[in-house]
Design a protein around this motif. Structure first.
Motif, mmCIF file in Angstrom:
data_model
loop_
_atom_site.group_PDB
_atom_site.id
_atom_site.type_symbol
_atom_site.label_atom_id
_atom_site.label_comp_id
_atom_site.label_asym_id
_atom_site.label_seq_id
_atom_site.Cartn_x
_atom_site.Cartn_y
_atom_site.Cartn_z
ATOM 1 N N VAL A 16 -6.667 -2.392 5.954
ATOM 2 C CA VAL A 16 -5.911 -0.371 6.025
ATOM 3 C C VAL A 16 -5.978 0.320 4.800
ATOM 4 O O VAL A 16 -5.915 -0.401 3.713
ATOM 5 N N THR A 17 -6.533 1.167 4.981
ATOM 6 C CA THR A 17 -6.589 2.298 3.825
ATOM 7 C C THR A 17 -5.345 3.784 3.766
ATOM 8 O O THR A 17 -5.355 4.011 4.520
ATOM 9 N N PRO A 18 -4.511 4.011 3.063
ATOM 10 C CA PRO A 18 -3.691 4.812 2.625
ATOM 11 C C PRO A 18 -4.648 6.032 2.380
ATOM 12 O O PRO A 18 -5.900 6.713 2.045
ATOM 13 N N ASP A 19 -3.987 7.658 3.208
ATOM 14 C CA ASP A 19 -4.293 8.773 2.612
ATOM 15 C C ASP A 19 -4.562 9.325 1.344
ATOM 16 O O ASP A 19 -4.729 10.550 0.721
ATOM 17 N N ALA A 49 -3.270 3.146 -2.992
ATOM 18 C CA ALA A 49 -4.139 1.371 -2.226
ATOM 19 C C ALA A 49 -3.925 0.294 -2.980
ATOM 20 O O ALA A 49 -4.439 -0.257 -2.268
ATOM 21 N N PHE A 56 -1.662 -2.421 -1.672
ATOM 22 C CA PHE A 56 -1.934 -2.851 -0.031
ATOM 23 C C PHE A 56 -1.929 -4.710 0.055
ATOM 24 O O PHE A 56 -2.611 -4.680 -0.968
ATOM 25 N N TYR A 100 2.599 -3.413 2.450
ATOM 26 C CA TYR A 100 2.906 -2.813 1.121
ATOM 27 C C TYR A 100 4.208 -2.494 0.158
ATOM 28 O O TYR A 100 4.710 -2.748 0.903
ATOM 29 N N ARG A 111 0.388 8.443 4.704
ATOM 30 C CA ARG A 111 -1.045 8.149 6.336
ATOM 31 C C ARG A 111 -1.293 6.855 5.791
ATOM 32 O O ARG A 111 -2.085 7.065 5.218
ATOM 33 N N VAL A 112 -2.004 6.227 7.573
ATOM 34 C CA VAL A 112 -2.754 4.713 6.862
ATOM 35 C C VAL A 112 -3.596 4.868 8.292
ATOM 36 O O VAL A 112 -3.294 4.695 9.032
ATOM 37 N N SER A 113 -4.851 4.560 7.887
ATOM 38 C CA SER A 113 -6.166 4.164 8.734
ATOM 39 C C SER A 113 -6.529 2.802 8.456
ATOM 40 O O SER A 113 -5.966 2.268 7.646
ATOM 41 N N GLU A 132 -10.028 0.999 8.257
ATOM 42 C CA GLU A 132 -11.431 1.450 7.615
ATOM 43 C C GLU A 132 -12.153 0.556 8.169
ATOM 44 O O GLU A 132 -12.379 -0.243 8.813
ATOM 45 N N PRO A 191 -4.954 7.182 12.683
ATOM 46 C CA PRO A 191 -3.886 7.502 11.135
ATOM 47 C C PRO A 191 -2.298 7.708 11.366
ATOM 48 O O PRO A 191 -2.279 8.558 12.311
#
Length: 286
Positions: free
Chosen positions: A207-210, A215, A218, A241, A252-254, A256, A263
């Motif tokens: 999971v990656t933040p914008d 980062a 997490f 997080y 926002r989180v996406s 990867e 997101p």
């Protein structure tokens, strides 16, 4: 809170989608020429669903021979996490109570008061204060236009929170909070699960933040919650997080490398945790 102040908060937090009314209407995917117009400024909806103890928490408590908390009569509130994070006294739009099987129904939720998302909040002795996202403008860029049914909220027992805090470890918590917090609750946190289209947990997801500076906050609990890593989700698909223990942050989180996952809006502030399920497509899995 007055609307100009809310708009100012949205600007300060870097929010755009869903913050205020931009007049845009998403394509509903059906013909609507003969549909009645909806007055969003005065629309009240019903939010219903079911809450249950987080499955991993139940599993851990049973393995330790500890009782699983009853949810019968636990208060539930329908609220805006954004407004909750900035301590807005008007963050709650309606309240109710869980039945013995965890069901809830709250009428008269004012859609116009929502800016980013809706959540079901749970607060009771033996449970950590949490808000589970049940509607996110990330999918539609608009507020809900109908009742929300079959939503799901998670209850987080204190003992599981303590185990999760221990898994992350006090040194990490203190480092992320400038020595202000030694527990996830005091720091503020997000606890999420990545699932596939059928609702099965996804292992190995990242999971990656914008916001790249977040980062390293997490973590991914291992299967027995004895520790955490930062390579990807374990068999339960969970991620954590760790907030700073200071003012509210939103981002926002996406997932990867997985474009099918929209997101998602998240935020954190000290004293409570945001819960969410991250899934592919636009609709929650069954």
């Amino acid at each position: 809170m007055k609307r100009p102040l809310l708009i100012a908060i949205c600007v300060l937090l870097g929010l755009t989608s869903g913050c205020g009314s931009d007049g845009s209407t998403p394509d509903p995917g059906v013909r609507t020429e003969d549909a009645e117009a909806v007055d969003l400024d005065n629309l009240l909806i019903r939010v219903s669903g079911r809450a249950e103890v987080l499955p991993e928490a139940r599993r851990l408590l049973e393995a330790l021979g500890q009782p699983v908390p009853s949810l019968d009569g636990v208060p539930v509130s329908i609220e805006e996490p954004l407004r909750l994070a900035v301590n807005d006294v008007n963050a709650t739009f309606g309240t109710g109570a869980l039945t013995a099987d965890g069901a809830f129904s709250v009428d008269g939720v004012p859609v116009r008061e929502m800016h980013q998302s809706l959540a079901a909040g749970l607060t009771a002795p033996g449970l950590v204060r949490t808000a589970t996202v049940i509607y996110d403008t990330a999918f539609t860029s608009a507020r809900p236009r109908t009742d929300l049914v079959d939503t799901r909220a998670w209850a987080l027992p204190e003992s599981f929170h303590d185990a999760l805090s221990a898994a992350v470890g006090e040194p990490r918590l203190l480092r992320h909070t400038d020595d202000k917090a030694a527990t996830l609750r005091d720091a503020g946190f997000v606890l999420g699960r990545v699932v596939d289209a059928d609702g099965r947990p996804v292992a190995g997801a990242r999971v990656t933040p914008d916001r790249t500076e977040l980062a390293d906050r997490f973590y991914y609990p291992n299967a027995d919650f004895s520790g955490v890593g930062q390579d990807g989700t374990g068999p339960d698909g969970l991620f954590v997080y760790v907030h700073s223990g200071a003012d509210a942050e939103t981002f926002r989180v996406s997932v990867e490398g997985a474009d099918a996952y929209t997101p998602r809006n998240v935020g954190a502030a000290p004293g409570w945790g945001l819960m969410l399920t991250v899934y592919p497509g636009s609709f929650p899995p069954p």
